[in-house]
Design an enzyme around this catalytic site. Sequence first.
Site, mmCIF file in Angstrom:
data_model
loop_
_atom_site.group_PDB
_atom_site.id
_atom_site.type_symbol
_atom_site.label_atom_id
_atom_site.label_comp_id
_atom_site.label_asym_id
_atom_site.label_seq_id
_atom_site.Cartn_x
_atom_site.Cartn_y
_atom_site.Cartn_z
ATOM 1 N N LYS A 117 53.557 39.472 20.424
ATOM 2 C CA LYS A 117 52.327 39.865 19.728
ATOM 3 C C LYS A 117 52.294 41.394 19.733
ATOM 4 O O LYS A 117 52.070 42.015 20.770
ATOM 5 C CB LYS A 117 51.070 39.334 20.414
ATOM 6 C CG LYS A 117 50.957 37.804 20.431
ATOM 7 C CD LYS A 117 51.477 37.227 21.691
ATOM 8 C CE LYS A 117 51.302 35.716 21.726
ATOM 9 N NZ LYS A 117 51.964 35.118 22.900
ATOM 10 N N HIS A 150 44.573 32.742 29.156
ATOM 11 C CA HIS A 150 45.797 32.956 28.385
ATOM 12 C C HIS A 150 46.416 34.324 28.667
ATOM 13 O O HIS A 150 47.396 34.708 28.031
ATOM 14 C CB HIS A 150 45.482 32.815 26.883
ATOM 15 C CG HIS A 150 46.680 32.671 26.014
ATOM 16 N ND1 HIS A 150 47.157 33.693 25.219
ATOM 17 C CD2 HIS A 150 47.506 31.619 25.820
ATOM 18 C CE1 HIS A 150 48.226 33.266 24.556
ATOM 19 N NE2 HIS A 150 48.472 32.024 24.900
#
Length: 366
Positions: free
Chosen positions: A119, A284
Amino acid sequence: MSSPVDTKNRHELEHFDLYTEGDVLYEAMLKSIESAQHHILLESYIFADDEIGSRFAEKLIERARAGVIVRMHIDAAGSLFWASRGLVKHLQSNGVAVRWFHRWSWRNPWRYNRRNHRKLLVIDKRYAYVGGYNIHRENSRAVYGEQRWRDTHVGFSGVLAEEAMHLFGRFWIGKRRPQLLHYLGSESMLLSNFSRGGRRFLNGTFADMLSHAKQHIYLTTPYFVPDRRTQRLLGDAAQRGVEVNLLVPRKSDVRIAQWAANAAYEPLLEKGVKIFEYLPRLLHAKSTVVDGSYASVGTANLDYRSFFLNYEIVLFTRNLALSRKLQEQFVKDIGESEQIHLERWKYRFWGTKILELVGWWARRWL
């Protein structure tokens, strides 16, 4: 090796912003996209066709129409049930270069198992973002509510942002030859595992963090399926007197991964590792802080897939300000967690132990 930079000025060039709320991060990223004049480079494991993805899509299209080079790399497996052909076609028809990573192919089906889990957002090689946040509504309090996912991301400027641009470019064109994009004498480095050498260096750097800890290790991971070396390093650290605190989720979006994680608890608890399960929301985040002065933030989980299969990108830093912020966040998260105690854990239901064995058996495929 990347181009020479005056390492004396390296410290002055580095600046970090820590993000632990999705709405705050997304607003910052969108503003950065609006300011782009030359390049926007975006990688996301998940890019969803939802309220959040649509906002990003429109901003990307707006800059592409203004003549900015916009490149977007999304993972075929990660975005399988999140993205849509309509959204991708809309982006492509308006000047955004979109590339799917490892789309399914009957000719080479096994490559589908190797995923782009990175990401990354780079703006004009002057500012970049990396961490655990995907582009989807589950991270937004405004859209998803109080149960939005708990995650961590970092923004940074200076030479590290230039490194991020190079790492994106090499991955975009598939150039696998090892290239370690960091500078001697620097306090931070951005590592990817796109090549075999990069994979060894990334895993070795993490192992080095654990093996040289003297006071404490604060480790946050959503998918805890450690290989033998990692288990040994954590156990050895605890036995030599290091306070080893592991933060994992009570709730998980991958149930079998939770079973596999539970199977690893007992031997670590026996060696003195403290394990905490985060209670409020789905966790997460992926970060590590060692002795309050050495930290990592990125996309890699503590599992077989991140160590040996997925392509990841991780920031390692000795920046004291960022390390302390990450440590403060860890302490805050621990305050909302429940500690797992060995005495009670040993006597859990036998049916649960069977599920743990199933998860552990399948750990290499999770």
